[in-house]
Design a protein around this motif. Structure first.
Motif, PDB file in Angstrom:
ATOM      1  N   PRO A 191      25.693  25.634 -54.395  1.00 56.80           N
ATOM      2  CA  PRO A 191      26.343  24.895 -53.313  1.00 56.80           C
ATOM      3  C   PRO A 191      26.847  25.832 -52.228  1.00 56.80           C
ATOM      4  O   PRO A 191      27.572  26.786 -52.515  1.00 56.80           O
TER       5      PRO A 191
ATOM      6  N   ALA B 161      28.468  25.672 -48.143  1.00 53.12           N
ATOM      7  CA  ALA B 161      29.061  24.755 -47.165  1.00 53.12           C
ATOM      8  C   ALA B 161      28.363  24.848 -45.800  1.00 53.12           C
ATOM      9  O   ALA B 161      27.642  25.808 -45.522  1.00 53.12           O
TER      10      ALA B 161
ATOM     11  N   SER C 139      27.224  20.861 -51.467  1.00 49.61           N
ATOM     12  CA  SER C 139      28.648  21.187 -51.388  1.00 49.61           C
ATOM     13  C   SER C 139      29.485  19.987 -50.956  1.00 49.61           C
ATOM     14  O   SER C 139      29.065  19.194 -50.100  1.00 49.61           O
TER      15      SER C 139
ATOM     16  N   GLN D  43      28.551  19.364 -55.881  1.00 51.19           N
ATOM     17  CA  GLN D  43      29.661  20.315 -56.108  1.00 51.19           C
ATOM     18  C   GLN D  43      30.953  19.650 -55.671  1.00 51.19           C
ATOM     19  O   GLN D  43      31.055  19.134 -54.557  1.00 51.19           O
TER      20      GLN D  43
ATOM     21  N   TYR E 171      35.166  19.821 -55.160  1.00 51.66           N
ATOM     22  CA  TYR E 171      36.530  20.331 -55.199  1.00 51.66           C
ATOM     23  C   TYR E 171      37.392  19.120 -55.540  1.00 51.66           C
ATOM     24  O   TYR E 171      37.346  18.113 -54.815  1.00 51.66           O
TER      25      TYR E 171
ATOM     26  N   THR F  23      34.029  23.141 -59.062  1.00 51.97           N
ATOM     27  CA  THR F  23      34.409  24.515 -58.709  1.00 51.97           C
ATOM     28  C   THR F  23      35.885  24.713 -59.004  1.00 51.97           C
ATOM     29  O   THR F  23      36.740  24.037 -58.412  1.00 51.97           O
TER      30      THR F  23
ATOM     31  N   LYS G 160      32.244  25.453 -62.637  1.00 53.91           N
ATOM     32  CA  LYS G 160      31.737  26.600 -61.864  1.00 53.91           C
ATOM     33  C   LYS G 160      32.860  27.570 -61.518  1.00 53.91           C
ATOM     34  O   LYS G 160      33.889  27.148 -60.961  1.00 53.91           O
TER      35      LYS G 160
ATOM     36  N   HIS H  89      32.003  33.039 -57.000  1.00 51.93           N
ATOM     37  CA  HIS H  89      31.933  32.429 -55.672  1.00 51.93           C
ATOM     38  C   HIS H  89      31.233  33.379 -54.687  1.00 51.93           C
ATOM     39  O   HIS H  89      31.565  33.432 -53.506  1.00 51.93           O
TER      40      HIS H  89
ATOM     41  N   ASP I 214      25.449  32.552 -61.032  1.00 53.64           N
ATOM     42  CA  ASP I 214      25.119  32.852 -59.637  1.00 53.64           C
ATOM     43  C   ASP I 214      25.848  34.104 -59.202  1.00 53.64           C
ATOM     44  O   ASP I 214      26.748  34.595 -59.897  1.00 53.64           O
TER      45      ASP I 214
ATOM     46  N   GLY J 108      24.606  37.443 -56.386  1.00 52.99           N
ATOM     47  CA  GLY J 108      23.780  38.642 -56.288  1.00 52.99           C
ATOM     48  C   GLY J 108      22.303  38.437 -56.532  1.00 52.99           C
ATOM     49  O   GLY J 108      21.543  39.413 -56.500  1.00 52.99           O
TER      50      GLY J 108
ATOM     51  N   ARG K 208      18.961  38.036 -55.440  1.00 53.31           N
ATOM     52  CA  ARG K 208      18.264  38.229 -54.173  1.00 53.31           C
ATOM     53  C   ARG K 208      16.752  38.172 -54.323  1.00 53.31           C
ATOM     54  O   ARG K 208      16.035  37.971 -53.347  1.00 53.31           O
TER      55      ARG K 208
ATOM     56  N   GLY L 193      22.618  31.469 -53.681  1.00 47.80           N
ATOM     57  CA  GLY L 193      23.461  31.083 -52.557  1.00 47.80           C
ATOM     58  C   GLY L 193      22.936  31.631 -51.241  1.00 47.80           C
ATOM     59  O   GLY L 193      22.202  30.967 -50.507  1.00 47.80           O
ATOM     60  N   ARG L 194      23.297  32.887 -50.963  1.00 47.64           N
ATOM     61  CA  ARG L 194      23.024  33.411 -49.619  1.00 47.64           C
ATOM     62  C   ARG L 194      21.541  33.433 -49.249  1.00 47.64           C
ATOM     63  O   ARG L 194      21.194  33.164 -48.096  1.00 47.64           O
TER      64      ARG L 194
HETATM   65  C1  LIG Z   1      28.016  30.385 -46.898  1.00 48.32           C
HETATM   66  C2  LIG Z   1      28.491  30.061 -48.285  1.00 48.32           C
HETATM   67  C3  LIG Z   1      29.200  28.883 -48.518  1.00 48.32           C
HETATM   68  C4  LIG Z   1      29.617  28.567 -49.798  1.00 48.32           C
HETATM   69  N1  LIG Z   1      30.233  27.361 -50.002  1.00 48.32           N
HETATM   70  C5  LIG Z   1      30.579  26.994 -51.266  1.00 48.32           C
HETATM   71  C6  LIG Z   1      31.151  25.722 -51.524  1.00 48.32           C
HETATM   72  O1  LIG Z   1      31.335  24.917 -50.626  1.00 48.32           O
HETATM   73  N2  LIG Z   1      31.479  25.426 -52.798  1.00 48.32           N
HETATM   74  C7  LIG Z   1      31.269  26.295 -53.837  1.00 48.32           C
HETATM   75  O2  LIG Z   1      31.577  25.967 -54.993  1.00 48.32           O
HETATM   76  N3  LIG Z   1      30.714  27.499 -53.618  1.00 48.32           N
HETATM   77  C8  LIG Z   1      30.359  27.867 -52.371  1.00 48.32           C
HETATM   78  N4  LIG Z   1      29.781  29.101 -52.164  1.00 48.32           N
HETATM   79  C9  LIG Z   1      29.508  29.981 -53.304  1.00 48.32           C
HETATM   80  C10 LIG Z   1      28.118  29.714 -53.867  1.00 48.32           C
HETATM   81  O3  LIG Z   1      28.048  28.468 -54.518  1.00 48.32           O
HETATM   82  C11 LIG Z   1      27.701  30.778 -54.893  1.00 48.32           C
HETATM   83  O4  LIG Z   1      28.714  30.890 -55.881  1.00 48.32           O
HETATM   84  C12 LIG Z   1      27.440  32.150 -54.273  1.00 48.32           C
HETATM   85  O5  LIG Z   1      26.889  32.031 -52.980  1.00 48.32           O
HETATM   86  C13 LIG Z   1      26.488  32.941 -55.160  1.00 48.32           C
HETATM   87  O6  LIG Z   1      26.309  34.218 -54.688  1.00 48.32           O
HETATM   88  P1  LIG Z   1      25.085  34.718 -53.759  1.00 48.32           P
HETATM   89  O7  LIG Z   1      25.405  34.243 -52.388  1.00 48.32           O
HETATM   90  O8  LIG Z   1      25.142  36.179 -53.917  1.00 48.32           O
HETATM   91  O9  LIG Z   1      23.796  34.092 -54.301  1.00 48.32           O
HETATM   92  C14 LIG Z   1      29.358  29.456 -50.883  1.00 48.32           C
HETATM   93  C15 LIG Z   1      28.664  30.629 -50.631  1.00 48.32           C
HETATM   94  C16 LIG Z   1      28.224  30.948 -49.369  1.00 48.32           C
HETATM   95  C17 LIG Z   1      27.448  32.210 -49.151  1.00 48.32           C
END
Ligand SMILES: Cc1cc2nc3c(=O)[nH]c(=O)nc-3n(C[C@H](O)[C@H](O)[C@H](O)COP(=O)(O)O)c2cc1C
Length: 353
Positions: A76, A78, A105, A125, A127, A153, A226, A250, A281, A283, A285, A304-305
């Motif tokens: 997830p 945002a 999200s 996801q 909150y 989360t 999470k 996160h 989750d 890292g 890539r 995520g990213r």
């Molecule tokens: C831009 C962005 C927004 C995120 N928004 C949320 C969110 O709204 N809710 C949540 O539980 N995690 C959020 N996360 C965390 C991701 O769910 C995830 O835990 C994380 O990105 C994993 O790491 P990675 O970016 O290295 O893959 C967000 C991460 C990023 C990069």
């Protein structure tokens, strides 16, 4: 589009305003955990086995009553409209086209019902908000729109201190909105006030494990917790009836100075002993990173990213390209290490250097 997974972040960077790029790339505090998440994967090497018939390979895996074509899905994240005009709908169409699960999200800039229309396998996801009636309404809407699980989360009892966002005075530029809240909140709109008010007024620092039973009860959906990083919390999650958990920090965005998720994983897997699925989750890539996570006991990985960068680089097609490259790399690494299926992957596949 001809970028690789090593290039997608820089392609995204060139297209994004600094504020949006920093919001996605950055983490909490001095960003130690953010760096650790990635560095942890570099500490493992494969131990390939040869002269195994790998002519037929199967990347699929079972999770929460569904067969997933690949052992990874979209974490997830945002505010997708901040990264591309197609927003969450574009991400969802890419996920649907590949049959990959999309965790949407709470803080989406497209209403959860509209995201559902793409038809991707989907989780919501959550909150849990101070206002339980509002939380309940969100959960009921997600269930009604075909979301198959809740991803609760729990690592954000209060909001993070993110220095880049402070420096940039991060806010949702109008007309972007917290689309799931328009019907409840006057201040769900864009602008710094709307966002800050929402976060400050709605995060609930009084949440405890007792709230898991409530959530399971009101939703009737499987609940994945999470944000866990210790075997102690993993044990509580199982004891209290969680249907699974996501080992996550996160993405280094909430509390800095916690371990890389890959380093937290083995102790949690040992504690859980296969009673519920353990996802990871942070890292991830590359396709090979998914394989390392599986080898260390994860049942599934979330990205995520990389998906955010794919979205910024090319909307739906960019996310689809990220998913295809991850799949290709995972398939290639499995073949070259002598693994035909996810079930063939175990701890003997990796060595720590
Ligand atoms: C831009 C962005 C927004 C995120 N928004 C949320 C969110 O709204 N809710 C949540 O539980 N995690 C959020 N996360 C965390 C991701 O769910 C995830 O835990 C994380 O990105 C994993 O790491 P990675 O970016 O290295 O893959 C967000 C991460 C990023 C990069």
């Amino acid at each position: 589009m001809d970028w690789s997974l090593g290039e997608v972040e820089s392609v995204a960077k060139a297209r994004l305003p600094q504020m949006a790029f920093d919001y996605a790339q950055g983490g909490a505090g001095p960003e130690r955990t953010l760096a650790e998440n990635v560095a942890a994967f570099a500490r493992y090497r494969f131990r390939p086995r040869f002269l195994v018939d790998v002519s037929k390979r199967d990347l699929s895996t079972r999770l929460l009553g569904r067969t997933h074509p690949v052992p990874f899905g979209l974490a997830p994240t945002a505010f997708h409209r901040l990264f591309h005009a197609e927003g969450e709908a574009g991400t969802a169409r890419a996920a649907a086209s590949r049959g990959v699960v999309h965790c949407v999200s709470t803080l989406s800039t497209t209403a959860l019902e509209e995201v559902a229309q793409a038809g991707a396998p989907r989780w919501f996801q959550l909150y849990v908000h101070r206002d339980r009636a509002l939380t309940r309404s969100l959960v009921e809407r997600a269930k009604g729109a075909g979301y198959e699980a809740l991803v609760w989360t729990v690592d954000a009892p209060v909001w993070a201190l993110r220095e880049r966002d402070r420096r940039n005075r991060f806010s949702l530029p109008p007309p972007l909105k917290l689309a799931n809240f328009e019907r409840y909140l006057d201040k769900a709109g864009g602008g710094a006030d709307g966002l800050a008010n929402y976060v400050n007024s709605q995060l609930d620092p009084s949440l405890t494990w007792d709230d898991l039973a409530w959530l399971k009860d009101v939703s009737g959906l499987p609940v994945l917790v999470k944000g866990l990083l210790t075997p102690e919390d993993a044990a509580l999650a199982v004891e209290r009836g969680a249907d699974g958990m996501v080992v996550s920090n996160h993405g280094g965005r909430m509390l800095d100075h916690v371990p890389a998720t890959l380093d937290a994983l083995p102790g949690i897997v040992q504690e859980v002993r296969g009673r519920v699925p353990v996802l990871l989750d942070g890292g991830v890539r590359r396709g090979a990173d998914v394989l390392v996570a599986l080898a260390l006991g994860a049942d599934f990985a979330l990205v995520g990213r990389q998906a955010v960068w794919g979205l910024a680089a090319g909307g739906e097609a960019g996310v689809a390209r990220v998913l295809d490259l991850l799949r290709e790399e995972l398939d290639n690494a499995m073949a070259l290490t002598g693994r035909r299926s996810v079930a063939d992957v175990d701890a003997s596949l990796v060595a720590r250097v």
